[in-house]
Scaffold this motif. Sequence first.
Motif, PDB file in Angstrom:
ATOM      1  N   UNK A 185      57.262  56.588  42.314  1.00 57.19           N
ATOM      2  CA  UNK A 185      56.202  56.277  43.261  1.00 57.19           C
ATOM      3  C   UNK A 185      55.076  55.453  42.635  1.00 57.19           C
ATOM      4  N   UNK A 186      55.059  55.348  41.312  1.00 58.19           N
ATOM      5  CA  UNK A 186      54.080  54.491  40.648  1.00 58.19           C
ATOM      6  C   UNK A 186      54.421  53.007  40.791  1.00 58.19           C
ATOM      7  N   UNK A 187      55.702  52.705  40.948  1.00 61.36           N
ATOM      8  CA  UNK A 187      56.153  51.313  40.940  1.00 61.36           C
ATOM      9  C   UNK A 187      55.519  50.446  42.028  1.00 61.36           C
ATOM     10  N   UNK A 188      55.480  50.875  43.305  1.00 61.75           N
ATOM     11  CA  UNK A 188      54.856  49.995  44.317  1.00 61.75           C
ATOM     12  C   UNK A 188      53.387  49.695  44.016  1.00 61.75           C
ATOM     13  N   UNK A 189      52.652  50.685  43.560  1.00 61.42           N
ATOM     14  CA  UNK A 189      51.245  50.466  43.243  1.00 61.42           C
ATOM     15  C   UNK A 189      51.060  49.545  42.053  1.00 61.42           C
ATOM     16  N   UNK A 190      51.900  49.705  41.041  1.00 63.86           N
ATOM     17  CA  UNK A 190      51.808  48.824  39.873  1.00 63.86           C
ATOM     18  C   UNK A 190      52.191  47.394  40.228  1.00 63.86           C
ATOM     19  N   UNK A 191      53.220  47.234  41.062  1.00 63.37           N
ATOM     20  CA  UNK A 191      53.598  45.892  41.507  1.00 63.37           C
ATOM     21  C   UNK A 191      52.486  45.263  42.332  1.00 63.37           C
ATOM     22  N   UNK A 192      51.868  46.050  43.188  1.00 66.12           N
ATOM     23  CA  UNK A 192      50.742  45.532  43.987  1.00 66.12           C
ATOM     24  C   UNK A 192      49.599  45.085  43.078  1.00 66.12           C
ATOM     25  N   UNK A 193      49.337  45.870  42.044  1.00 69.02           N
ATOM     26  CA  UNK A 193      48.272  45.529  41.079  1.00 69.02           C
ATOM     27  C   UNK A 193      48.585  44.204  40.383  1.00 69.02           C
ATOM     28  N   UNK A 194      49.839  44.050  39.956  1.00 73.77           N
ATOM     29  CA  UNK A 194      50.225  42.812  39.276  1.00 73.77           C
ATOM     30  C   UNK A 194      50.106  41.594  40.201  1.00 73.77           C
ATOM     31  N   UNK A 195      50.518  41.751  41.460  1.00 75.79           N
ATOM     32  CA  UNK A 195      50.466  40.641  42.399  1.00 75.79           C
ATOM     33  C   UNK A 195      49.013  40.272  42.723  1.00 75.79           C
ATOM     34  N   UNK A 196      48.170  41.262  42.955  1.00 77.44           N
ATOM     35  CA  UNK A 196      46.767  40.970  43.288  1.00 77.44           C
ATOM     36  C   UNK A 196      46.006  40.452  42.072  1.00 77.44           C
ATOM     37  N   UNK A 197      46.398  40.873  40.883  1.00 75.55           N
ATOM     38  CA  UNK A 197      45.750  40.378  39.673  1.00 75.55           C
ATOM     39  C   UNK A 197      46.113  38.917  39.431  1.00 75.55           C
ATOM     40  N   UNK A 198      47.337  38.542  39.784  1.00 77.95           N
ATOM     41  CA  UNK A 198      47.781  37.163  39.609  1.00 77.95           C
ATOM     42  C   UNK A 198      47.082  36.201  40.548  1.00 77.95           C
ATOM     43  N   UNK A 199      46.627  36.703  41.707  1.00 80.40           N
ATOM     44  CA  UNK A 199      45.941  35.866  42.680  1.00 80.40           C
ATOM     45  C   UNK A 199      44.491  35.598  42.305  1.00 80.40           C
ATOM     46  N   UNK A 200      43.868  36.521  41.604  1.00 80.53           N
ATOM     47  CA  UNK A 200      42.439  36.341  41.307  1.00 80.53           C
ATOM     48  C   UNK A 200      42.164  35.692  39.988  1.00 80.53           C
TER      49      UNK A 200
END
Length: 163
Positions: free
Chosen positions: A148-163
């Motif tokens: 269950x950590x994986x979706x949140x970590x992937x979301x973090x990586x994607x949003x970090x790449x945008x900013x």
Amino acid sequence: WPAIPIRLSKTGSGHLHSLRCFRSGRPDRAVRSPPKSVHVAFYKELLFVTYEAEMARTLGYRTALWDVLLYATFGVGISFAVRTVGALPAFGFLVIPPASALLLVRSVHWAFPLAVLFAVTSGALGYYLAFTRELPTGAAIVAASSLFLMPGLLRRLVTKGRS
């Protein structure tokens, strides 16, 4: 009354774990209920004092008293969780589901039910995997929780790449 162990292993080796039959009047139930009742009854106060301590102090809340109450109930709950299921699953249930929920949602009010859902699902999945694959139960629960950590970590990586 002596507890009667029930083996859940296919081979009879019992390396999975042993469950103890429930007895009426167990003392751990009497100790588990008050912390749960305190958290349910004083949910808003505990949340307010925890996240807005300065504001709570200015409004007249005794934040030190509320902190002591919160930490005392956590201490009782954690000690019984470790005694009941062991250190590894207790850690897995106490840390991983809330961290997973907080990675996915912004509101603490949504994180609580989501963390409970993650914990229940990972517990069921972990027990199922332990039973069908003859894996250690605690490790299977923690591994299922970690999914269950994986979706949140992937979301973090994607949003970090945008900013």
